[in-house]
Design a protein around this motif. Sequence first.
Motif, PDB file in Angstrom:
ATOM      1  N   VAL A   6       6.256 -15.537  22.692  1.00 26.91           N
ATOM      2  CA  VAL A   6       6.550 -16.904  23.131  1.00 26.91           C
ATOM      3  C   VAL A   6       5.463 -17.841  22.612  1.00 26.91           C
ATOM      4  CG1 VAL A   6       6.958 -18.419  25.097  1.00 26.91           C
ATOM      5  CG2 VAL A   6       7.735 -16.033  25.176  1.00 26.91           C
ATOM      6  N   ILE A   7       5.867 -18.824  21.812  1.00 25.62           N
ATOM      7  CA  ILE A   7       4.891 -19.718  21.189  1.00 25.62           C
ATOM      8  C   ILE A   7       5.201 -21.186  21.485  1.00 25.62           C
ATOM      9  CG2 ILE A   7       4.329 -18.068  19.372  1.00 25.62           C
ATOM     10  CD1 ILE A   7       6.016 -19.840  17.497  1.00 25.62           C
ATOM     11  N   LYS A   8       5.848 -21.425  22.639  1.00 24.71           N
ATOM     12  CA  LYS A   8       6.093 -22.809  23.049  1.00 24.71           C
ATOM     13  C   LYS A   8       4.760 -23.494  23.338  1.00 24.71           C
ATOM     14  CE  LYS A   8       6.725 -21.451  27.872  1.00 24.71           C
ATOM     15  NZ  LYS A   8       7.614 -21.452  29.053  1.00 24.71           N
ATOM     16  N   GLY A   9       4.797 -24.817  23.467  1.00 27.30           N
ATOM     17  CA  GLY A   9       3.557 -25.544  23.751  1.00 27.30           C
ATOM     18  C   GLY A   9       2.521 -25.374  22.661  1.00 27.30           C
ATOM     19  N   ASN A  10       2.999 -25.439  21.378  1.00 22.98           N
ATOM     20  CA  ASN A  10       2.098 -25.266  20.232  1.00 22.98           C
ATOM     21  C   ASN A  10       1.358 -23.936  20.313  1.00 22.98           C
ATOM     22  OD1 ASN A  10       1.037 -26.120  17.745  1.00 22.98           O
ATOM     23  ND2 ASN A  10      -0.797 -26.949  18.709  1.00 22.98           N
ATOM     24  N   ALA A  11       2.133 -22.868  20.610  1.00 22.46           N
ATOM     25  CA  ALA A  11       1.566 -21.531  20.780  1.00 22.46           C
ATOM     26  C   ALA A  11       0.451 -21.562  21.829  1.00 22.46           C
ATOM     27  CB  ALA A  11       1.053 -20.955  19.462  1.00 22.46           C
ATOM     28  N   TYR A  12       0.789 -22.187  22.973  1.00 20.74           N
ATOM     29  CA  TYR A  12      -0.168 -22.308  24.085  1.00 20.74           C
ATOM     30  C   TYR A  12      -1.501 -22.885  23.605  1.00 20.74           C
ATOM     31  CZ  TYR A  12       2.978 -19.475  27.014  1.00 20.74           C
ATOM     32  OH  TYR A  12       4.058 -19.005  27.726  1.00 20.74           O
ATOM     33  N   GLY A  13      -1.402 -23.883  22.750  1.00 21.38           N
ATOM     34  CA  GLY A  13      -2.591 -24.564  22.246  1.00 21.38           C
ATOM     35  C   GLY A  13      -3.262 -23.897  21.067  1.00 21.38           C
ATOM     36  N   HIS A  14      -2.785 -22.719  20.670  1.00 19.08           N
ATOM     37  CA  HIS A  14      -3.426 -21.987  19.573  1.00 19.08           C
ATOM     38  C   HIS A  14      -2.945 -22.458  18.202  1.00 19.08           C
ATOM     39  CE1 HIS A  14      -4.365 -19.506  23.026  1.00 19.08           C
ATOM     40  NE2 HIS A  14      -5.180 -18.764  22.309  1.00 19.08           N
ATOM     41  N   GLY A  15      -1.840 -23.196  18.158  1.00 18.70           N
ATOM     42  CA  GLY A  15      -1.335 -23.740  16.902  1.00 18.70           C
ATOM     43  C   GLY A  15      -0.224 -22.889  16.309  1.00 18.70           C
ATOM     44  N   ILE A  16       0.996 -23.401  16.305  1.00 20.21           N
ATOM     45  CA  ILE A  16       2.139 -22.647  15.794  1.00 20.21           C
ATOM     46  C   ILE A  16       1.932 -22.234  14.342  1.00 20.21           C
ATOM     47  CG2 ILE A  16       4.556 -22.941  15.049  1.00 20.21           C
ATOM     48  CD1 ILE A  16       5.091 -24.372  17.670  1.00 20.21           C
ATOM     49  N   GLU A  17       1.459 -23.175  13.522  1.00 25.08           N
ATOM     50  CA  GLU A  17       1.321 -22.891  12.090  1.00 25.08           C
ATOM     51  C   GLU A  17       0.267 -21.832  11.797  1.00 25.08           C
ATOM     52  OE1 GLU A  17       3.333 -26.767  12.508  1.00 25.08           O
ATOM     53  OE2 GLU A  17       1.577 -25.858  13.443  1.00 25.08           O
ATOM     54  N   VAL A  18      -0.713 -21.690  12.664  1.00 20.30           N
ATOM     55  CA  VAL A  18      -1.746 -20.662  12.496  1.00 20.30           C
ATOM     56  C   VAL A  18      -1.336 -19.369  13.204  1.00 20.30           C
ATOM     57  CG1 VAL A  18      -4.136 -20.029  13.038  1.00 20.30           C
ATOM     58  CG2 VAL A  18      -3.604 -22.335  12.235  1.00 20.30           C
ATOM     59  N   LEU A  63      -4.796 -25.110  27.985  1.00 20.96           N
ATOM     60  CA  LEU A  63      -4.595 -24.668  26.606  1.00 20.96           C
ATOM     61  C   LEU A  63      -3.651 -25.588  25.852  1.00 20.96           C
ATOM     62  CD1 LEU A  63      -4.310 -20.823  27.250  1.00 20.96           C
ATOM     63  CD2 LEU A  63      -6.120 -21.952  25.945  1.00 20.96           C
ATOM     64  N   THR A  64      -2.533 -25.919  26.480  1.00 25.53           N
ATOM     65  CA  THR A  64      -1.527 -26.708  25.771  1.00 25.53           C
ATOM     66  C   THR A  64      -1.938 -28.162  25.597  1.00 25.53           C
ATOM     67  OG1 THR A  64      -0.330 -27.062  27.858  1.00 25.53           O
ATOM     68  CG2 THR A  64       0.396 -25.236  26.471  1.00 25.53           C
ATOM     69  N   ARG A  65      -2.989 -28.592  26.287  1.00 25.40           N
ATOM     70  CA  ARG A  65      -3.485 -29.956  26.103  1.00 25.40           C
ATOM     71  C   ARG A  65      -4.401 -30.084  24.886  1.00 25.40           C
ATOM     72  NH1 ARG A  65      -5.003 -33.075  31.717  1.00 25.40           N
ATOM     73  NH2 ARG A  65      -2.881 -33.343  32.481  1.00 25.40           N
ATOM     74  N   LEU A  66      -4.769 -28.996  24.267  1.00 25.21           N
ATOM     75  CA  LEU A  66      -5.608 -29.077  23.073  1.00 25.21           C
ATOM     76  C   LEU A  66      -4.809 -29.756  21.967  1.00 25.21           C
ATOM     77  CD1 LEU A  66      -7.213 -25.510  23.154  1.00 25.21           C
ATOM     78  CD2 LEU A  66      -8.316 -27.682  23.731  1.00 25.21           C
ATOM     79  N   PRO A  67      -5.297 -30.872  21.436  1.00 26.24           N
ATOM     80  CA  PRO A  67      -4.494 -31.664  20.496  1.00 26.24           C
ATOM     81  C   PRO A  67      -4.128 -30.918  19.221  1.00 26.24           C
ATOM     82  CG  PRO A  67      -6.339 -32.952  21.338  1.00 26.24           C
ATOM     83  CD  PRO A  67      -6.560 -31.529  21.769  1.00 26.24           C
ATOM     84  N   LEU A  68      -3.010 -31.335  18.639  1.00 31.31           N
ATOM     85  CA  LEU A  68      -2.520 -30.728  17.401  1.00 31.31           C
ATOM     86  C   LEU A  68      -3.506 -30.886  16.256  1.00 31.31           C
ATOM     87  CD1 LEU A  68       1.174 -32.010  17.499  1.00 31.31           C
ATOM     88  CD2 LEU A  68       0.480 -29.627  17.617  1.00 31.31           C
ATOM     89  N   ASN A  69      -4.245 -32.002  16.249  1.00 28.02           N
ATOM     90  CA  ASN A  69      -5.063 -32.284  15.074  1.00 28.02           C
ATOM     91  C   ASN A  69      -6.458 -31.675  15.114  1.00 28.02           C
ATOM     92  OD1 ASN A  69      -5.878 -34.026  17.106  1.00 28.02           O
ATOM     93  ND2 ASN A  69      -6.254 -35.752  15.730  1.00 28.02           N
ATOM     94  N   ILE A  70      -6.757 -30.840  16.128  1.00 27.52           N
ATOM     95  CA  ILE A  70      -7.990 -30.051  16.048  1.00 27.52           C
ATOM     96  C   ILE A  70      -7.734 -28.919  15.060  1.00 27.52           C
ATOM     97  CG2 ILE A  70      -9.604 -28.564  17.278  1.00 27.52           C
ATOM     98  CD1 ILE A  70      -9.063 -30.081  19.805  1.00 27.52           C
ATOM     99  N   PRO A  71      -8.553 -28.776  14.018  1.00 23.86           N
ATOM    100  CA  PRO A  71      -8.311 -27.705  13.043  1.00 23.86           C
ATOM    101  C   PRO A  71      -8.417 -26.328  13.694  1.00 23.86           C
ATOM    102  CG  PRO A  71      -9.956 -29.258  12.245  1.00 23.86           C
ATOM    103  CD  PRO A  71      -9.735 -29.587  13.678  1.00 23.86           C
ATOM    104  N   ARG A  72      -7.542 -25.425  13.270  1.00 22.40           N
ATOM    105  CA  ARG A  72      -7.552 -24.052  13.768  1.00 22.40           C
ATOM    106  C   ARG A  72      -7.699 -23.107  12.586  1.00 22.40           C
ATOM    107  NH1 ARG A  72      -5.021 -27.588  17.248  1.00 22.40           N
ATOM    108  NH2 ARG A  72      -4.625 -26.887  19.390  1.00 22.40           N
ATOM    109  N   PHE A  73      -8.574 -22.117  12.739  1.00 19.63           N
ATOM    110  CA  PHE A  73      -8.851 -21.176  11.666  1.00 19.63           C
ATOM    111  C   PHE A  73      -8.746 -19.747  12.180  1.00 19.63           C
ATOM    112  CE2 PHE A  73     -11.506 -24.974  10.988  1.00 19.63           C
ATOM    113  CZ  PHE A  73     -11.034 -25.401   9.758  1.00 19.63           C
ATOM    114  N   VAL A  74      -8.230 -18.861  11.357  1.00 20.43           N
ATOM    115  CA  VAL A  74      -8.178 -17.437  11.726  1.00 20.43           C
ATOM    116  C   VAL A  74      -9.499 -16.784  11.341  1.00 20.43           C
ATOM    117  CG1 VAL A  74      -7.029 -15.248  11.288  1.00 20.43           C
ATOM    118  CG2 VAL A  74      -5.679 -17.331  11.451  1.00 20.43           C
ATOM    119  N   VAL A  75     -10.035 -16.004  12.266  1.00 15.98           N
ATOM    120  CA  VAL A  75     -11.252 -15.218  12.008  1.00 15.98           C
ATOM    121  C   VAL A  75     -10.921 -13.748  12.292  1.00 15.98           C
ATOM    122  CG1 VAL A  75     -12.806 -17.126  12.558  1.00 15.98           C
ATOM    123  CG2 VAL A  75     -12.112 -15.547  14.364  1.00 15.98           C
ATOM    124  N   PRO A  76     -11.695 -12.806  11.754  1.00 17.64           N
ATOM    125  CA  PRO A  76     -11.391 -11.375  11.953  1.00 17.64           C
ATOM    126  C   PRO A  76     -11.359 -10.988  13.424  1.00 17.64           C
ATOM    127  CG  PRO A  76     -12.991 -11.656  10.189  1.00 17.64           C
ATOM    128  CD  PRO A  76     -12.846 -13.002  10.845  1.00 17.64           C
TER     129      PRO A  76
END
Length: 383
Positions: free
Chosen positions: A34-46, A370-383
């Motif tokens: 489940v990735i509603k709410g921008n993947a719970y603030g984690h960012g759908i695209e990431v 979590l879901t209040r974290l704005p869309l425009n904060i950059p998100r990066f994958v780390v190991p």
Amino acid sequence: MFHSSYIEISKSALHNNINFIKQQIGPQVQLSSVIKGNAYGHGIEVFGPLAQDCGITHFAVFSADEALRLQESLPSPATIMIMGFLDNPELEWAIQHDIEFFVFEPERLLEAAKAAGKAGKKAKVHIELETGMNRTGFDPAELHQLKEMLHEHRQYVQLQGLCTHYAGAESSENHHRILAQQKNFLALRKSFQESSLTPSQIHTACSAAMMGYTDTHMDMVRVGIMQYGFWPSPEMYTDYMSRNDMQQDPLKLLINWKSSIMSLKHVPQGDYIGYGASYQAPRDMKIAVIPVGYAWGYSRSLSNQGQVLIQGLKAGVVGIVNMNVMMVDVTDIPGVQKGNEVVLLGKQGDQSISVASFSELSSQLNYELLTRLPLNIPRFVVP
């Protein structure tokens, strides 16, 4: 970097959490991420591609725009299921792209059949039943009409799923209500079978129901909050840990929200800090200004209460959280400098700031913060 803060998403933590969830449900039950709410603030695209890389093949979203964002970001095809808002003009698009969707009212079923006729392929629908949540779902009084419509439009509509949603499975105070919902759903499911309507999938469980009511697993579970490393409630966490005699949380947080010190300032004893008179310096203090405020999802209710991590030590928020900045007390952190990393949420050294601790201070749920974290904060994958 052009942003005042950024978010790291841990691949190893997600892999750990998915493995834990799969251990709970076994190999025969499908896991829908489940990735509603921008993947719970984690960012759908990431998060979407990351989850797919960890073996996820089925995703659940709330709306058509989330489905589109996910579809465009996934490197490989996957099943996408819309659980909520899908306007009539978007139905044909969803059907053409093999996107499945919930149907919870007669009008949507009729419109789906029309759209399927135009698209030249069947609409894959999940019929949501009202069992006691009283939010969305076909009421028992509508079932006769619903069954007739499904038979009438079987050329255009495929009964992909039969489902419901439980009203608060994360709390024992709702136990009897959940049991009543289960009983209602099983009776309705039997009614569909007796009417020669056999869905491909039966699914009712969210994270909380998955952990608290194993007989709700059925063909598929729809797991949101737990894949991100959070428990549905402190009660469920405590219950699981005690029943399994565990000391360490089996889930791992994916998210690390970081910023840096923008400025340092010395404040004499007795002076007020920030807007108004909410905080008066009890001693000579050194204050760090952090370029994050409530416009970036850091709640104003954390004024004079929140904490951040700097050099592996906790620093308390002093004064009112502003729109774009907040101030923290670094008087007792040796060698602190402008540009030092600041962890707003997550780990630094041996210390951590959890969403749960935010929730205790600001009366918010993990989900809300979590879901209040704005869309425009950059998100990066780390190991």
